[in-house]
Design an enzyme around this catalytic site. Structure first.
Site, PDB file in Angstrom:
ATOM      1  N   SER A 144       0.847  -1.192   0.000  1.00 26.35           N
ATOM      2  CA  SER A 144       0.000   0.000   0.000  1.00 26.35           C
ATOM      3  C   SER A 144       0.881   1.240   0.000  1.00 26.35           C
ATOM      4  O   SER A 144       1.981   1.225   0.576  1.00 26.35           O
ATOM      5  CB  SER A 144      -0.904   0.018   1.235  1.00 26.35           C
ATOM      6  N   TYR A 157      -1.492   0.058   9.976  1.00 26.95           N
ATOM      7  CA  TYR A 157      -1.717  -0.683   8.727  1.00 26.95           C
ATOM      8  C   TYR A 157      -0.593  -0.351   7.748  1.00 26.95           C
ATOM      9  O   TYR A 157      -0.010  -1.243   7.124  1.00 26.95           O
ATOM     10  CB  TYR A 157      -3.077  -0.304   8.144  1.00 26.95           C
ATOM     11  N   LYS A 161       2.368  -2.706   5.995  1.00 31.78           N
ATOM     12  CA  LYS A 161       2.589  -2.789   4.554  1.00 31.78           C
ATOM     13  C   LYS A 161       4.029  -2.424   4.193  1.00 31.78           C
ATOM     14  O   LYS A 161       4.581  -2.924   3.202  1.00 31.78           O
ATOM     15  CB  LYS A 161       1.597  -1.882   3.829  1.00 31.78           C
TER      16      LYS A 161
END
Length: 253
Positions: A144, A157, A161
């Site tokens: 991401s 998050y 990633k």
């Protein structure tokens, strides 16, 4: 007539009953692959299999992405049903929290790492033992743009990633020359998973992008198909950003 890029190949795509995962599976099937898709519920997988052309083309195996027994069973069924396990797309990922990292529940943080990073590594380990060590193959991990620079409210998050991108590089070094490992870093894509990042303000979010639109699942499917294909045979260990140009402007949303 040219032979489709993935004729005779079998791909496993995790979390592919909808969204980016399903778009990846659709692109691979369109170019000749058989696909084995995973997800949490069999009903949604069955619907996706039907959309992909039915059991002659696709197989759905329900389970949790971080369950090692599910991983082994999926790979075993791919081999039994279609005869190979040439391609792997680690698309499964979770982001159960939204808000400042300083307030993040540490149990949730551990689960994010377990699913987004450790499970992806485990899938590679298992498919390597079962097929790719002897036959070669290609892997794409879905990272991401939130892993490239600070991303408010989804910071952990993004950290997971970033870790996945690092794992990608290390695996590429270890598994060459017969197995290539790359990653794709999407910007905001119009999916249920990313809805919190744009819902109710899509036009404003899209306006910040040089290409003036959010991503669509097929945008990611196209990039993944390229990285899995012989067209990228001299590319490994790379993180390909597919983000409509948003990171050029200093943003990740």
């Amino acid at each position: 007539m040219s032979v489709p890029r993935f004729a005779g190949k079998t791909a496993i795509v995790t979390a592919a009953s909808r969204g980016i995962g399903l778009a990846i599976a659709e692109r691979l099937v369109a170019e000749g692959a058989k696909v084995v898709i995973t997800g949490r519920t069999q009903d949604t997988l069955d619907a996706a299999v039907a959309a992909l052309g039915g059991p002659s083309t696709a197989l759905g195996v329900a389970g949790k992405a971080d369950d090692v027994e599910h991983q082994a069973a999926t790979i075993r069924q791919a081999l039994e049903t279609f005869g190979s396990a040439d391609l792997l797309v680690n698309n499964a990922g979770i982001n159960p929290t939204y808000g400042p990292m300083v307030e993040l529940d540490l149990g949730a943080a551990r689960k994010v790492v377990e699913v987004n990073c450790i499970a992806a590594l485990s899938w590679v380990q298992q498919i390597h033992r079962a097929w790719m060590k002897e036959h070669g193959g290609a892997v794409v991990n879905i990272s991401s743009v939130s892993g490239l620079r600070p991303s408010p409210n989804i910071g952990f998050y993004g950290a997971s990633k970033a870790m996945l991108a690092s794992i990608t590089e290390l695996l590429a070094v270890e598994l060459g020359p017969d197995i290539r490992v790359n990653a794709v870093a999407p910007g905001v894509v119009r999916t249920k998973f990313a809805a919190k990042l744009y819902e109710g303000r899509e036009d404003d979010v899209a306006a910040a992008y040089p290409l003036e639109r959010l991503g669509e699942p097929h945008d990611i499917g196209s990039a993944v198909a390229f990285l899995l294909s012989p067209d990228s045979s001299w590319i490994t260990g790379q993180l390909v950003v597919v983000d409509g140009g948003i990171t050029l402007c200093g943003g990740v949303e």
